[in-house]
Design a protein around this motif. Structure first.
Motif, PDB file in Angstrom:
ATOM      1  N   VAL A  93     -17.366  14.281  26.229  1.00 24.48           N
ATOM      2  CA  VAL A  93     -17.134  15.651  26.422  1.00 24.48           C
ATOM      3  C   VAL A  93     -15.795  15.982  26.802  1.00 24.48           C
ATOM      4  O   VAL A  93     -15.086  16.760  26.442  1.00 24.48           O
ATOM      5  N   ILE A  94     -15.032  15.127  27.749  1.00 20.87           N
ATOM      6  CA  ILE A  94     -13.696  15.225  28.214  1.00 20.87           C
ATOM      7  C   ILE A  94     -12.795  15.149  26.878  1.00 20.87           C
ATOM      8  O   ILE A  94     -12.049  15.758  26.633  1.00 20.87           O
ATOM      9  N   ARG A  95     -13.024  14.113  26.067  1.00 17.70           N
ATOM     10  CA  ARG A  95     -12.332  13.853  25.053  1.00 17.70           C
ATOM     11  C   ARG A  95     -12.310  14.951  23.884  1.00 17.70           C
ATOM     12  O   ARG A  95     -11.358  15.402  23.520  1.00 17.70           O
ATOM     13  N   LEU A  96     -13.692  15.381  23.748  1.00 17.89           N
ATOM     14  CA  LEU A  96     -13.607  16.367  22.811  1.00 17.89           C
ATOM     15  C   LEU A  96     -12.988  17.841  23.285  1.00 17.89           C
ATOM     16  O   LEU A  96     -12.113  18.623  22.276  1.00 17.89           O
ATOM     17  N   VAL A 133     -12.454   8.038   2.315  1.00 20.60           N
ATOM     18  CA  VAL A 133     -12.073   8.037   3.737  1.00 20.60           C
ATOM     19  C   VAL A 133     -11.637   8.925   4.549  1.00 20.60           C
ATOM     20  O   VAL A 133     -11.823   9.500   5.483  1.00 20.60           O
ATOM     21  N   GLU A 134     -10.458   9.168   4.095  1.00 17.87           N
ATOM     22  CA  GLU A 134      -9.526  10.125   4.619  1.00 17.87           C
ATOM     23  C   GLU A 134     -10.364  11.823   4.748  1.00 17.87           C
ATOM     24  O   GLU A 134      -9.828  12.488   5.542  1.00 17.87           O
ATOM     25  N   LYS A 135     -11.183  12.039   3.774  1.00 15.12           N
ATOM     26  CA  LYS A 135     -12.198  13.192   3.662  1.00 15.12           C
ATOM     27  C   LYS A 135     -13.002  13.151   4.954  1.00 15.12           C
ATOM     28  O   LYS A 135     -13.221  14.241   5.542  1.00 15.12           O
ATOM     29  N   TYR A 136     -13.552  12.017   5.096  1.00 16.63           N
ATOM     30  CA  TYR A 136     -14.605  12.019   6.372  1.00 16.63           C
ATOM     31  C   TYR A 136     -13.913  11.889   7.815  1.00 16.63           C
ATOM     32  O   TYR A 136     -14.402  11.520   8.825  1.00 16.63           O
ATOM     33  N   ARG A 137     -12.666  12.261   8.206  1.00 12.87           N
ATOM     34  CA  ARG A 137     -11.994  12.084   9.501  1.00 12.87           C
ATOM     35  C   ARG A 137     -12.921  12.489  10.506  1.00 12.87           C
ATOM     36  O   ARG A 137     -12.814  12.201  11.418  1.00 12.87           O
ATOM     37  N   LYS A 138     -13.397  13.745  10.271  1.00 12.47           N
ATOM     38  CA  LYS A 138     -13.995  14.562  11.404  1.00 12.47           C
ATOM     39  C   LYS A 138     -15.267  13.751  11.948  1.00 12.47           C
ATOM     40  O   LYS A 138     -15.609  13.398  12.987  1.00 12.47           O
ATOM     41  N   THR A 139     -15.978  13.238  10.972  1.00  8.60           N
ATOM     42  CA  THR A 139     -17.041  12.448  11.372  1.00  8.60           C
ATOM     43  C   THR A 139     -16.683  11.040  11.763  1.00  8.60           C
ATOM     44  O   THR A 139     -17.126  10.778  12.989  1.00  8.60           O
ATOM     45  N   MET A 140     -15.658  10.299  11.592  1.00 11.33           N
ATOM     46  CA  MET A 140     -14.958   9.208  11.795  1.00 11.33           C
ATOM     47  C   MET A 140     -14.560   9.516  13.428  1.00 11.33           C
ATOM     48  O   MET A 140     -14.658   8.635  14.192  1.00 11.33           O
ATOM     49  N   PHE A 141     -14.008  10.514  13.664  1.00  9.47           N
ATOM     50  CA  PHE A 141     -13.471  10.927  14.829  1.00  9.47           C
ATOM     51  C   PHE A 141     -14.694  10.996  15.900  1.00  9.47           C
ATOM     52  O   PHE A 141     -14.675  10.358  16.950  1.00  9.47           O
ATOM     53  N   LEU A 142     -15.849  11.446  15.429  1.00  9.06           N
ATOM     54  CA  LEU A 142     -16.883  11.476  16.565  1.00  9.06           C
ATOM     55  C   LEU A 142     -17.315   9.909  16.677  1.00  9.06           C
ATOM     56  O   LEU A 142     -17.746   9.697  17.767  1.00  9.06           O
ATOM     57  N   PHE A 143     -17.480   9.103  15.553  1.00 12.43           N
ATOM     58  CA  PHE A 143     -17.891   7.815  16.074  1.00 12.43           C
ATOM     59  C   PHE A 143     -16.665   7.028  16.717  1.00 12.43           C
ATOM     60  O   PHE A 143     -17.157   6.171  17.692  1.00 12.43           O
ATOM     61  N   ASP A 144     -15.520   7.181  16.546  1.00 11.77           N
ATOM     62  CA  ASP A 144     -14.457   6.773  17.108  1.00 11.77           C
ATOM     63  C   ASP A 144     -14.415   6.920  18.643  1.00 11.77           C
ATOM     64  O   ASP A 144     -14.524   6.083  19.676  1.00 11.77           O
ATOM     65  N   LEU A 179       0.917  -1.201  -0.086  1.00 12.92           N
ATOM     66  CA  LEU A 179       0.104   0.066   0.017  1.00 12.92           C
ATOM     67  C   LEU A 179       0.853   1.262   0.167  1.00 12.92           C
ATOM     68  O   LEU A 179       1.964   1.430   0.711  1.00 12.92           O
ATOM     69  N   LYS A 180       0.458   2.425  -0.719  1.00 10.53           N
ATOM     70  CA  LYS A 180       1.110   3.618  -0.763  1.00 10.53           C
ATOM     71  C   LYS A 180       0.746   4.611   0.391  1.00 10.53           C
ATOM     72  O   LYS A 180      -0.524   4.745   0.695  1.00 10.53           O
ATOM     73  N   PRO A 181       1.465   4.980   1.138  1.00  9.70           N
ATOM     74  CA  PRO A 181       1.280   6.026   2.149  1.00  9.70           C
ATOM     75  C   PRO A 181       0.524   7.350   1.391  1.00  9.70           C
ATOM     76  O   PRO A 181       1.529   7.552   0.506  1.00  9.70           O
ATOM     77  N   GLU A 182      -0.526   7.879   1.608  1.00 10.37           N
ATOM     78  CA  GLU A 182      -0.922   8.989   0.848  1.00 10.37           C
ATOM     79  C   GLU A 182      -0.996  10.195   1.683  1.00 10.37           C
ATOM     80  O   GLU A 182       0.162  10.839   1.683  1.00 10.37           O
ATOM     81  N   GLU A 183      -1.800  10.572   2.524  1.00  7.09           N
ATOM     82  CA  GLU A 183      -1.678  11.491   3.505  1.00  7.09           C
ATOM     83  C   GLU A 183      -1.362  10.966   4.754  1.00  7.09           C
ATOM     84  O   GLU A 183      -1.206   9.958   4.840  1.00  7.09           O
ATOM     85  N   GLU A 184      -1.491  12.023   5.701  1.00  5.81           N
ATOM     86  CA  GLU A 184      -1.222  11.512   7.047  1.00  5.81           C
ATOM     87  C   GLU A 184      -2.184  10.481   7.480  1.00  5.81           C
ATOM     88  O   GLU A 184      -3.510  10.923   7.148  1.00  5.81           O
ATOM     89  N   ASN A 185      -2.034   9.609   8.288  1.00  7.57           N
ATOM     90  CA  ASN A 185      -3.275   8.636   8.466  1.00  7.57           C
ATOM     91  C   ASN A 185      -4.089   9.408   9.828  1.00  7.57           C
ATOM     92  O   ASN A 185      -3.389  10.344  10.489  1.00  7.57           O
ATOM     93  N   ILE A 186      -5.228   8.770  10.038  1.00 11.07           N
ATOM     94  CA  ILE A 186      -5.892   9.355  11.252  1.00 11.07           C
ATOM     95  C   ILE A 186      -5.237   8.738  12.468  1.00 11.07           C
ATOM     96  O   ILE A 186      -5.374   7.529  12.389  1.00 11.07           O
ATOM     97  N   SER A 187      -4.979   9.479  13.568  1.00 11.50           N
ATOM     98  CA  SER A 187      -4.602   9.078  14.597  1.00 11.50           C
ATOM     99  C   SER A 187      -5.681   9.030  15.710  1.00 11.50           C
ATOM    100  O   SER A 187      -6.256  10.222  16.012  1.00 11.50           O
ATOM    101  N   LEU A 188      -6.185   8.122  15.959  1.00 14.15           N
ATOM    102  CA  LEU A 188      -7.330   7.819  16.747  1.00 14.15           C
ATOM    103  C   LEU A 188      -6.815   7.855  18.449  1.00 14.15           C
ATOM    104  O   LEU A 188      -5.883   7.204  18.691  1.00 14.15           O
TER     105      LEU A 188
END
Lengths: 218, 218, 218
Positions: free
Chosen positions: B194-197, B93-104, A209-218
C-alpha cells in the motif's frame, strides 16, 4: 565441511605453478589498466590485487569458506612482485602482449576448471559449480573495471565467458561419466583455449542489445 | 547454527511460488536495464542475476551462511529463463509494465519480510534483522546500477526502502507481541504494498540534499 | 575457531569508545559526500553506513566470520545518530573540519591495528593480517566513492594507506618481538597519526602513473 588443500584435486602437479602464473599475468593486466587511468602505485596495487584474486575470493565467499590468499602468503606476494615488475619495466611489458595473452588464456582456462572442481567438492550442484568456475575466472576483471569507473568490458563485448562455459560443460560431462585421471582437466582446458583464440582471431561476438524504449525502473 | 529450510518459516505455502515470481520479475528488470545500456546477452544475464539474487546473497554472506541459490538450482534456472523470455519477447514485455510493477511490489514486500525473518532465526538482533530485510529487497537493484555505471537510482529518488522499513517495523512489533500464525506476514506485506503504490501514485519522495560547500575528504 | 570478543584484545579500555568515535566520524564523512552528490536522506544513510562499517565488514567476510555490526546494535545506531546530527547541523559540522580530521586520523589508526590484531587471532599469517588491517581502515571510503560513481579518491591521491602500512609493520615487529602490554598498540597508533599529519601538512604523495600506450585488455 573441511576446506580441501588444492593439492588434493585430481589434477596435474603443474597446478601450483599455473596458479602463480595466472595470478602474475592477471596482476599485470590490472597494473596496466590502473596506469592508463593515472592512478598512483598504491591504487595500481589494489587494482592488480582485485584483478588477480577477486574471482577466487568471490567464489570462496559464496562457498562460505576462507579465500585461499587469506591463508597462504604466496598469492599476495605474487601480486606485489607482478606490480613492481610491471611498473619498473612498463614499456617492455607492453611489448610482450602476445605472449601474455597466451599465458592469460591458459590462466583463465585453469581458473575456470579449478573453480568448478572446488565448488563440486564443497557439495555445490553441477550447474551452479559451472557458474562458480566462470566467476572464478572473470569476476576479477569485472571489479577492475568497476573500480576504474568503466562499465565492465566483458558485459559489452563478450570475450571469454562463453569459452569458459563451453570448457566447463565438457569438464562436467567427462567428470560425471566418469572419465578418469587428468583427461577431463586437460581436454576442458584445451577447449577453452581453442575457443578463445578462435574468438579473438575471427572476432566472434554476441550482437549488442539495442535500447528500445525506456526501461522499467523497479 | 543450522540453516533452516525456507519451508520452516511460519508463513504461507505460497512462498516458494512467490520466491520464484519475485526472482523472475527482478531478472526482467535487470535484463531491460542491460539492454538499455547496449550490453550483450552475456552481460544482460549477469545484470539480471545480480538484480534478482544480489540482495539475498549479501544478506546470507553477512549472516555467514551459504546463499540459497548456491545450494538449489531453481533460482539460477529462473533467472536464465527470465532473461531468455525477456530478450525474445522484449516488445511484449515492455507492454506489461503495469502488471510487472505489481508483481515486483509483491516481490520486494515478500523479500523484505522473508529476509527479516531469516536474520531473526539466525540470532540477529531485531533492529539489524530489519536492515537485513531491506537489504534483501533493495541491494540487487543497487548493484545493477553500479555495474551499469549509474549512481544507484534508490539513492537519488527513494522509491521503496521506506515502504520496506515501515512494513518491517510492523512485522517486528507483531512478531514480538506475539501475534500468531500468518497474520504478521500478511499484514506487513500489505503495508509495504500500500505504501509503495501510494508513494508512486502521489509522487512521494524525500527532498534531495543540497551540496553546500565542499565536502570533507577523509 | 571461536570469534573472540573485542574486549579480549590486549589493548586499552578506551577501545569501545574509540570504535564508536571512529564510526561516528566516518559516518559524518559519508553523509557529507552523499549531500554533495544531491542524494536523499535514505541514500545518505546508506553511504554513511558503508563508509563507517564497510572496511570491518569486508575484513570479517574474508575471515569467514559474522561482521561485528551484525551481532551488536551499537554500531548501527551510532551511524544513524551520526547521519541525523550531520544533516541537522550541516553548516556547523563543516566548520569543525579540523577537529574531525584529528578524530578521523585517530579512528583509522585504531581501525588498522585492531583489524590487524583480529586477523592474527583468527590464524591469518602476519603479512596478510597487515593487509587486513589496512583494508579495515580504508575500504569503507573506497565503497563510498564507488557508490557515488567516482574513481576512489585513495587510488588517485594516496592519503593514508601508507601511514597505516607503516604503523602496521611497526606493530607486527613489536608484537612478534614480543613487546608486552599496551606498548605496541600505542606506538603503532602514534606512528600512523604522525605520518598522516606530516603527509597532509607536507603534501606528500606518490606520483601518479602516466598512461603510455593502450593497456592490454584481458
Amino acid at each position: 565441511m573441511p576446506q580441501l588443500p588444492i593439492s588434493e584435486l585430481p589434477v596435474s602437479a603443474l597446478i601450483p605453478a599455473i596458479d602463480i602464473i595466472g595470478t602474475f599475468v592477471f596482476a599485470i593486466s590490472g597494473t596496466l589498466t590502473a596506469a592508463s587511468k593515472k592512478l598512483d602505485p598504491f591504487g595500481a596495487s589494489v587494482i592488480a590485487f582485485v584483478t588477480a584474486l577477486g574471482g577466487g575470493t568471490l567464489r570462496d565467499v559464496l562457498l562460505d569458506v576462507r579465500p585461499v590468499w587469506v591463508q597462504e602468503e604466496k598469492l599476495l606476494i605474487t601480486v606485489f612482485v607482478s606490480v613492481m615488475v610491471t611498473l619498473l619495466f612498463r614499456q617492455k611489458v607492453e611489448k610482450y602482449r602476445k605472449t601474455m595473452f597466451l599465458f592469460d588464456t591458459l590462466g583463465i582456462a585453469m581458473f575456470t576448471i579449478l573453480g568448478l572442481e572446488k565448488a563440486l567438492r564443497f557439495g555445490v550442484p553441477p550447474l551452479i559449480a559451472l557458474v562458480m568456475g566462470v566467476v572464478s575466472a572473470v569476476f576479477g576483471g569485472v571489479v577492475r573495471d568497476i573500480l576504474c569507473n568503466d562499465i565492465p568490458l566483458i558485459f559489452r563485448r563478450e570475450i571469454y565467458a562463453t569459452a569458459c562455459l563451453a570448457g566447463g560443460v565438457a569438464y562436467l560431462l567427462m567428470r560425471l561419466a566418469p572419465v578418469p585421471g587428468e583427461v577431463p582437466m586437460t581436454v576442458a582446458v584445451g577447449i577453452i583455449i581453442v575457443i578463445r583464440l578462435l574468438a579473438v582471431r575471427l572476432k566472434w561476438a554476441f550482437p549488442n542489445l539495442k535500447p528500445e524504449e525506456e526501461n522499467i525502473s523497479l
